[in-house]
Scaffold this motif. Structure first.
Motif, PDB file in Angstrom:
ATOM      1  N   THR A  16       0.590  -1.896  11.248  1.00  0.00           N
ATOM      2  CA  THR A  16      -0.914  -1.360  10.471  1.00  0.00           C
ATOM      3  C   THR A  16      -0.249   0.143  10.075  1.00  0.00           C
ATOM      4  O   THR A  16      -0.233  -0.055   7.794  1.00  0.00           O
ATOM      5  CB  THR A  16      -1.833  -1.328  11.066  1.00  0.00           C
ATOM      6  OG1 THR A  16      -1.832  -2.366  11.879  1.00  0.00           O
ATOM      7  CG2 THR A  16      -2.907  -0.953  10.838  1.00  0.00           C
ATOM      8  N   VAL A  39       2.655   2.763  -3.073  1.00  0.00           N
ATOM      9  CA  VAL A  39       2.317   2.143  -4.510  1.00  0.00           C
ATOM     10  C   VAL A  39       1.391   2.743  -4.754  1.00  0.00           C
ATOM     11  O   VAL A  39       1.146   2.958  -6.675  1.00  0.00           O
ATOM     12  CB  VAL A  39       2.677   0.646  -4.071  1.00  0.00           C
ATOM     13  CG1 VAL A  39       1.712  -0.582  -5.052  1.00  0.00           C
ATOM     14  CG2 VAL A  39       3.567  -0.353  -2.868  1.00  0.00           C
ATOM     15  N   GLY A  40       0.168   3.104  -4.356  1.00  0.00           N
ATOM     16  CA  GLY A  40      -1.091   4.028  -5.367  1.00  0.00           C
ATOM     17  C   GLY A  40      -0.307   4.811  -5.718  1.00  0.00           C
ATOM     18  O   GLY A  40      -0.685   5.495  -6.852  1.00  0.00           O
ATOM     19  N   HIS A  44      -2.539  -8.787 -13.195  1.00  0.00           N
ATOM     20  CA  HIS A  44      -3.542  -8.455 -12.737  1.00  0.00           C
ATOM     21  C   HIS A  44      -5.049  -9.160 -12.353  1.00  0.00           C
ATOM     22  O   HIS A  44      -5.311  -9.615 -11.708  1.00  0.00           O
ATOM     23  CB  HIS A  44      -3.698  -7.411 -12.562  1.00  0.00           C
ATOM     24  CG  HIS A  44      -4.474  -6.657 -11.100  1.00  0.00           C
ATOM     25  ND1 HIS A  44      -5.718  -6.065 -11.271  1.00  0.00           N
ATOM     26  CD2 HIS A  44      -4.117  -6.228  -9.846  1.00  0.00           C
ATOM     27  CE1 HIS A  44      -6.131  -5.530 -10.334  1.00  0.00           C
ATOM     28  NE2 HIS A  44      -5.363  -5.372  -9.591  1.00  0.00           N
ATOM     29  N   ILE A  99       2.420  -0.585   6.868  1.00  0.00           N
ATOM     30  CA  ILE A  99       1.756  -1.441   5.666  1.00  0.00           C
ATOM     31  C   ILE A  99       0.545  -0.431   4.857  1.00  0.00           C
ATOM     32  O   ILE A  99       0.393  -0.375   3.738  1.00  0.00           O
ATOM     33  CB  ILE A  99       0.718  -2.269   5.574  1.00  0.00           C
ATOM     34  CG1 ILE A  99       1.002  -3.806   6.778  1.00  0.00           C
ATOM     35  CG2 ILE A  99      -0.440  -2.577   5.288  1.00  0.00           C
ATOM     36  CD1 ILE A  99       0.477  -4.870   7.256  1.00  0.00           C
ATOM     37  N   TRP A 100      -0.108   0.429   5.609  1.00  0.00           N
ATOM     38  CA  TRP A 100      -0.922   1.728   5.004  1.00  0.00           C
ATOM     39  C   TRP A 100       0.160   3.170   4.034  1.00  0.00           C
ATOM     40  O   TRP A 100      -0.535   3.407   3.573  1.00  0.00           O
ATOM     41  CB  TRP A 100      -1.975   3.069   6.198  1.00  0.00           C
ATOM     42  CG  TRP A 100      -2.821   2.309   6.218  1.00  0.00           C
ATOM     43  CD1 TRP A 100      -3.382   1.005   7.483  1.00  0.00           C
ATOM     44  CD2 TRP A 100      -4.472   2.079   5.075  1.00  0.00           C
ATOM     45  NE1 TRP A 100      -4.475   0.521   7.305  1.00  0.00           N
ATOM     46  CE2 TRP A 100      -4.991   1.116   5.634  1.00  0.00           C
ATOM     47  CE3 TRP A 100      -4.312   2.923   3.964  1.00  0.00           C
ATOM     48  CZ2 TRP A 100      -6.780   0.933   5.338  1.00  0.00           C
ATOM     49  CZ3 TRP A 100      -5.645   1.585   3.207  1.00  0.00           C
ATOM     50  CH2 TRP A 100      -6.755   1.731   4.136  1.00  0.00           C
ATOM     51  N   CYS A 115       3.247   2.408   3.012  1.00  0.00           N
ATOM     52  CA  CYS A 115       3.713   1.330   1.910  1.00  0.00           C
ATOM     53  C   CYS A 115       2.132   1.387   0.619  1.00  0.00           C
ATOM     54  O   CYS A 115       2.934   1.873  -0.285  1.00  0.00           O
ATOM     55  CB  CYS A 115       3.928   0.182   2.251  1.00  0.00           C
ATOM     56  SG  CYS A 115       5.581   0.032   2.712  1.00  0.00           S
ATOM     57  N   ALA A 116       1.279   0.937   0.665  1.00  0.00           N
ATOM     58  CA  ALA A 116      -0.268   0.852  -0.162  1.00  0.00           C
ATOM     59  C   ALA A 116       0.017   2.402  -0.782  1.00  0.00           C
ATOM     60  O   ALA A 116      -0.831   2.574  -1.678  1.00  0.00           O
ATOM     61  CB  ALA A 116      -1.149   0.279   0.732  1.00  0.00           C
ATOM     62  N   TRP A 117       0.235   3.552   0.372  1.00  0.00           N
ATOM     63  CA  TRP A 117       0.494   4.477  -0.665  1.00  0.00           C
ATOM     64  C   TRP A 117       1.013   5.078  -1.563  1.00  0.00           C
ATOM     65  O   TRP A 117       0.977   5.315  -2.332  1.00  0.00           O
ATOM     66  CB  TRP A 117      -0.417   5.408   0.726  1.00  0.00           C
ATOM     67  CG  TRP A 117      -0.074   7.011   0.331  1.00  0.00           C
ATOM     68  CD1 TRP A 117      -1.478   7.885   0.083  1.00  0.00           C
ATOM     69  CD2 TRP A 117       1.040   8.090   0.384  1.00  0.00           C
ATOM     70  NE1 TRP A 117      -1.275   9.301  -1.049  1.00  0.00           N
ATOM     71  CE2 TRP A 117       0.225   9.525  -0.078  1.00  0.00           C
ATOM     72  CE3 TRP A 117       2.030   8.296   0.617  1.00  0.00           C
ATOM     73  CZ2 TRP A 117       0.769  10.358   0.213  1.00  0.00           C
ATOM     74  CZ3 TRP A 117       2.969   9.234   0.049  1.00  0.00           C
ATOM     75  CH2 TRP A 117       1.923  10.425   0.013  1.00  0.00           C
TER      76      TRP A 117
END
Length: 82
Positions: free
Chosen positions: A19, A29-30, A50, A22-23, A25-27
């Protein structure tokens, strides 16, 4: 054959690590999406892609919910406990 984890990592610990990864990686990418938006999406191809993927996904979700409402799930087998 059962899958065993020999490193001493418990499933809860692995879930927490996954978890967190994942967070992170999302950060990342953002941050990339915000700072390099114009360089990476000059002709808005990514925006169109998209929107197309989102529209397709929304259509499939609505179709799946409609199917589920009109076709009830079968009963569980008698050999299965409730």
């Amino acid at each position: 054959m059962a899958l065993t984890i020999s490193s001493g990592a418990t499933p809860l610990r692995m879930q927490s690590s996954t978890t967190a990864l994942i967070w992170i990686c999302a950060w990342v990418v953002g941050i990339v999406a915000v700072h390099w938006r114009e360089e990476l999406n000059t002709h808005h191809v990514l925006t169109f892609l998209h929107k197309a993927l989102a529209s397709t996904l929304l259509f499939l979700i609505v179709l799946r919910v409609a199917w589920r409402l009109t076709h009830p799930a079968p009963d569980l087998p008698d050999t299965m406990s409730r």
